[in-house]
Design a protein around this motif. Structure first.
Motif, PDB file in Angstrom:
ATOM      1  N   ILE A 183       8.181   9.405   3.627  1.00 47.10           N
ATOM      2  CA  ILE A 183       8.094   9.988   4.977  1.00 47.10           C
ATOM      3  C   ILE A 183       6.791   9.765   5.228  1.00 47.10           C
ATOM      4  N   TRP A 184       6.457   9.895   6.581  1.00 41.76           N
ATOM      5  CA  TRP A 184       5.069   9.598   7.080  1.00 41.76           C
ATOM      6  C   TRP A 184       5.016   9.872   8.771  1.00 41.76           C
ATOM      7  N   ILE A 185       3.802  10.223   9.045  1.00 43.42           N
ATOM      8  CA  ILE A 185       3.713  10.731  10.524  1.00 43.42           C
ATOM      9  C   ILE A 185       2.212   9.707  10.860  1.00 43.42           C
ATOM     10  N   THR A 186       2.181   9.150  11.975  1.00 48.75           N
ATOM     11  CA  THR A 186       1.078   8.128  12.389  1.00 48.75           C
ATOM     12  C   THR A 186       0.817   8.738  13.796  1.00 48.75           C
ATOM     13  N   ASP A 187      -0.479   8.591  14.186  1.00 49.25           N
ATOM     14  CA  ASP A 187      -0.775   8.552  15.809  1.00 49.25           C
ATOM     15  C   ASP A 187      -0.513   7.077  16.368  1.00 49.25           C
ATOM     16  N   ASN A 188      -0.933   6.971  17.530  1.00 50.02           N
ATOM     17  CA  ASN A 188      -0.540   5.717  18.080  1.00 50.02           C
ATOM     18  C   ASN A 188      -1.325   4.421  17.675  1.00 50.02           C
ATOM     19  N   ASP A 189      -2.511   4.955  17.002  1.00 51.62           N
ATOM     20  CA  ASP A 189      -3.435   3.729  16.276  1.00 51.62           C
ATOM     21  C   ASP A 189      -3.178   3.524  14.965  1.00 51.62           C
ATOM     22  N   ILE A 190      -2.029   3.892  14.380  1.00 51.08           N
ATOM     23  CA  ILE A 190      -1.704   3.885  13.016  1.00 51.08           C
ATOM     24  C   ILE A 190      -2.638   4.505  12.076  1.00 51.08           C
ATOM     25  N   ASN A 191      -2.921   5.679  12.732  1.00 49.61           N
ATOM     26  CA  ASN A 191      -3.887   6.495  11.668  1.00 49.61           C
ATOM     27  C   ASN A 191      -2.668   7.497  11.004  1.00 49.61           C
ATOM     28  N   ILE A 192      -2.752   7.515   9.574  1.00 49.10           N
ATOM     29  CA  ILE A 192      -1.754   8.334   9.012  1.00 49.10           C
ATOM     30  C   ILE A 192      -2.020   9.596   9.301  1.00 49.10           C
ATOM     31  N   GLN A 193      -1.203  10.573   9.568  1.00 47.84           N
ATOM     32  CA  GLN A 193      -1.504  12.055   9.598  1.00 47.84           C
ATOM     33  C   GLN A 193      -0.727  12.961   8.416  1.00 47.84           C
ATOM     34  N   TYR A 194       0.367  12.308   8.286  1.00 51.09           N
ATOM     35  CA  TYR A 194       1.066  13.095   6.897  1.00 51.09           C
ATOM     36  C   TYR A 194       1.984  12.127   6.236  1.00 51.09           C
ATOM     37  N   SER A 195       2.234  12.130   4.905  1.00 53.91           N
ATOM     38  CA  SER A 195       2.643  11.353   3.904  1.00 53.91           C
ATOM     39  C   SER A 195       3.456  12.271   2.977  1.00 53.91           C
ATOM     40  N   ASN A 196       4.285  12.042   2.441  1.00 55.51           N
ATOM     41  CA  ASN A 196       5.043  12.882   1.508  1.00 55.51           C
ATOM     42  C   ASN A 196       4.649  12.395   0.082  1.00 55.51           C
ATOM     43  N   ARG A 197       5.059  13.036  -0.646  1.00 52.37           N
ATOM     44  CA  ARG A 197       4.940  12.795  -2.262  1.00 52.37           C
ATOM     45  C   ARG A 197       5.215  11.564  -2.867  1.00 52.37           C
ATOM     46  N   ALA A 198       6.504  11.372  -2.502  1.00 58.26           N
ATOM     47  CA  ALA A 198       6.804   9.779  -3.045  1.00 58.26           C
ATOM     48  C   ALA A 198       5.868   8.764  -2.615  1.00 58.26           C
ATOM     49  N   LEU A 199       5.295   8.746  -1.440  1.00 60.34           N
ATOM     50  CA  LEU A 199       4.212   7.866  -0.993  1.00 60.34           C
ATOM     51  C   LEU A 199       3.042   7.993  -1.548  1.00 60.34           C
ATOM     52  N   LEU A 200       2.679   9.165  -1.723  1.00 63.63           N
ATOM     53  CA  LEU A 200       1.374   9.532  -2.477  1.00 63.63           C
ATOM     54  C   LEU A 200       1.440   8.941  -3.835  1.00 63.63           C
ATOM     55  N   ASN A 201       2.339   9.329  -4.607  1.00 61.79           N
ATOM     56  CA  ASN A 201       2.613   8.946  -5.982  1.00 61.79           C
ATOM     57  C   ASN A 201       2.495   7.362  -6.148  1.00 61.79           C
ATOM     58  N   TYR A 202       3.319   6.880  -5.021  1.00 59.12           N
ATOM     59  CA  TYR A 202       3.338   5.210  -5.175  1.00 59.12           C
ATOM     60  C   TYR A 202       2.001   4.617  -5.068  1.00 59.12           C
ATOM     61  N   VAL A 203       1.340   5.077  -4.213  1.00 51.79           N
ATOM     62  CA  VAL A 203      -0.104   4.447  -3.884  1.00 51.79           C
ATOM     63  C   VAL A 203      -1.084   5.178  -5.051  1.00 51.79           C
ATOM     64  N   GLY A 204      -0.740   6.041  -5.506  1.00 56.08           N
ATOM     65  CA  GLY A 204      -1.609   6.811  -6.625  1.00 56.08           C
ATOM     66  C   GLY A 204      -2.668   7.456  -6.231  1.00 56.08           C
ATOM     67  N   ILE A 205      -2.574   8.413  -5.002  1.00 57.83           N
ATOM     68  CA  ILE A 205      -3.192   9.203  -4.265  1.00 57.83           C
ATOM     69  C   ILE A 205      -2.717  10.692  -4.435  1.00 57.83           C
ATOM     70  N   GLU A 206      -3.892  11.630  -5.024  1.00 57.27           N
ATOM     71  CA  GLU A 206      -3.139  13.041  -5.461  1.00 57.27           C
ATOM     72  C   GLU A 206      -3.200  13.930  -4.299  1.00 57.27           C
ATOM     73  N   LYS A 207      -4.058  13.887  -3.377  1.00 63.05           N
ATOM     74  CA  LYS A 207      -4.258  14.649  -2.228  1.00 63.05           C
ATOM     75  C   LYS A 207      -3.857  13.965  -1.011  1.00 63.05           C
ATOM     76  N   GLU A 208      -2.883  14.878  -0.019  1.00 60.21           N
ATOM     77  CA  GLU A 208      -2.772  14.158   1.132  1.00 60.21           C
ATOM     78  C   GLU A 208      -3.847  13.880   2.130  1.00 60.21           C
ATOM     79  N   ALA A 209      -4.923  14.636   1.681  1.00 59.98           N
ATOM     80  CA  ALA A 209      -6.229  14.788   2.739  1.00 59.98           C
ATOM     81  C   ALA A 209      -6.737  13.262   2.390  1.00 59.98           C
ATOM     82  N   ASP A 210      -6.397  12.681   1.247  1.00 56.48           N
ATOM     83  CA  ASP A 210      -7.301  11.373   1.037  1.00 56.48           C
ATOM     84  C   ASP A 210      -6.363  10.389   1.441  1.00 56.48           C
TER      85      ASP A 210
END
Length: 550
Positions: A183-210
């Motif tokens: 689950i994710w949220i972006t702006d019109n320029d495809i900048n990610i504003q939110y991503s859930n834990r499943a997405l973060l875990n898949y790409v190997g990023i611990e903090k949402e801010a990163d």
């Protein structure tokens, strides 16, 4: 109230209440004795559209304007607190209010609070109310604090709305983080504003801010970046949903896997500000689809090979048909011819046994001739050109009856057409169909009973009830042929249409076992169906259903 006190002239309801109140019964006395700074402050307050409250004097008498009036609600303090001592007016919350008032009255300092919860009695009950306010000192000419002016806003709804929003966001994040789907949220320029834990875990990023901005470009397959930009760009331009499929690298394995990404526009104040979306791993489905594609390609090649073999077999069949019609029949005719010559010229010289053998030779040759002819007829039903014509069934039946004239005369048989109709058929094929069925009906008659064959027709429009392969929106003709012959057992109803299937020995009835197979193939050529039913020694019924017009 004396009209010379112009500071109370206006002010709406509260100005009127102040003018009507008998202040002589209070320590303040009548307004003509009120100090100048009180008059000035009240004049400003009563004419202000902003909610204001004034605590005045040592006992902190209460004054307020029309804008403040809604804050008190109904069935509460209004209007009895006008002129009342502060402690009496705000008894339920005095422990919260008094310390703040002392800071202003004793130190002469102003204070400001935002969204501070102070309970008050209003609307007939105690309510927790949130306030944003300032307390400011009102000084006399000597610089002493005479009162405290309160400028206030009731922010309860805003605070509760913010709390509901935060709670909603908290629940959303909680549910989103439990979801195996991205689950994710972006702006019109495809900048990610939110991503859930499943997405973060898949790409190997611990903090949402990163995982904000365009960090996603580092994990998407380079060959698929254009798919994303093109898909998002079109969705932004059209303000529509989108569905994309692209590959993303799994941190644990370094392998790229396929994802199906769905997004819907996000609007704020009727303006599109980005997308909210999901993504699901479809790598297994993609792999299966690829394997299926390979399998289909293999099967297609095998089918092509089979078709080639089938074409070769068809050529062989055509060669067989040619041999049957020419090469096989030529020696057969010679056998028949020499047998006839021998029987004509040498018959008297043959022994009884020899005569019997020559008769069997002639009989076998005739059966072989009949078999070759039937095989040719069977093969031609698929290979010959089909030219459909509208015929009158009555004329065709009369033609067949003439061909069967000798057999009918010999057995004293009768063929009766009850109702005729016109239908579109391949004439020579349909004549062969009727000939085969009617000749069988005459041939397979009982020894002591004259054959009686009836033909009837019926127009039907619910053909699907007869066979699911037919169509209800098409007009069909049902032809029923009934005889009183030897019949057959019901278990053979389907088998009799197979090639070389005979229910009786050739000693009992002459035949090759191909006639009904030819009938079935002709019916199929006419996009129809045929069925048979019978009872042993009672007769048979054949039903043919085919389109009236092709």
């Amino acid at each position: 109230m004396n009209k010379k006190f112009h500071f109370l002239d206006d002010g709406g309801e509260m100005g009127r209440l102040m003018r009507e109140k008998d202040w002589s019964l209070t320590p303040l006395g009548t307004p003509d004795g009120w100090p100048h700074n009180l008059r000035t402050t009240l004049n400003i307050m009563l004419n202000s559209p902003f909610p204001m409250f004034l605590f005045w004097g040592d006992t902190l008498k209460s004054f307020y304007n029309d804008a403040y009036r809604p804050i008190l609600g109904n069935d509460g303090k209004h209007p009895k607190i006008l002129g009342l001592n502060g402690k009496q007016a705000w008894s339920e919350s005095w422990s919260d209010v008094e310390p703040m008032l002392k800071i202003v009255t004793e130190n002469g300092e102003s204070i400001w609070k935002e969204n501070l919860m102070v309970p008050i009695f209003r609307n007939g009950r105690m309510e927790d109310v949130y306030w944003t306010f300032s307390y400011s000192p009102v000084k006399n000419e000597e610089g002493e604090v005479s009162g405290v002016l309160v400028i206030v806003t009731d922010t309860t709804e805003a605070v509760l709305a913010e709390r509901r929003l935060k709670e909603s966001e908290r629940r959303f994040r909680e549910v989103a983080n439990l979801s195996p789907v991205w689950i994710w949220i972006t702006d019109n320029d495809i900048n990610i504003q939110y991503s859930n834990r499943a997405l973060l875990n898949y790409v190997g990023i611990e903090k949402e801010a990163d995982f904000t901005g365009k960090v996603w470009k580092e994990v998407v397959h380079p060959d698929d970046l254009d798919i994303i930009y093109e898909g998002f760009g079109k969705a932004v331009a059209d303000e529509t949903d989108f569905t994309l499929e692209y590959r993303v690298r799994r941190k644990e394995t370094g392998k790229y896997e396929w994802f199906k990404v769905l997004g819907v526009p996000k609007f704020e104040e009727n303006k599109m500000v980005g997308f909210i979306g999901t993504a699901m791993n479809i790598d297994k489905q993609k792999s299966f689809a690829d394997e299926l594609k390979k399998e289909v390609n293999i099967r297609t090649k095998e089918l092509a090979d089979s078709n080639s073999k089938l074409e070769a077999m068809n050529k062989e069949l055509q060669s067989f048909a040619y041999i049957s019609s020419h090469d096989l029949q030529e020696p057969l005719r010679k056998i028949q011819m020499f047998a006839e010559v021998l029987m004509d010229k040498e018959y008297d010289k043959l022994s009884t046994s020899g005569k019997a053998k020559f008769e069997k030779i002639q009989s076998a040759a005739k059966r072989m001739q009949s078999l070759i002819n039937d095989l040719l007829s069977y093969s031609r039903t698929d290979t010959e050109n089909r030219v459909f014509e509208v015929i009158d069934l009555k004329e065709l039946v009369e033609d067949v009856k003439n061909d069967l004239g000798e057999e009918l005369k010999k057995k004293e048989g009768k063929i009766t057409l009850l109702r005729s109709c016109e239908l579109e058929v391949v004439p020579f094929q349909f004549r062969q169909l009727m000939y085969n069925l009617l000749s069988n009906a005459v041939k397979y008659s009982k020894n002591d009973v004259s054959p009686n064959v009836t033909i009837d027709t019926e127009i039907i429009t619910n053909a699907k009830s007869v066979d699911v392969g037919l169509k209800n929106n098409k007009e069909y003709v049902k032809i029923t042929i009934t005889d009183n012959g030897i019949g057959f057992e019901e278990q053979f109803a389907e088998k009799i249409f197979e090639v070389f299937q005979r229910l009786h020995s050739k000693q009992e009835y002459v035949g090759t076992g191909i006639g009904l197979a030819i009938v079935k193939k002709i019916v199929q050529n006419h996009h129809g169906v045929i069925s048979a039913s019978g009872k042993l020694n009672e007769g048979s019924v054949f039903e043919i259903v085919l389109p009236k017009m092709q």
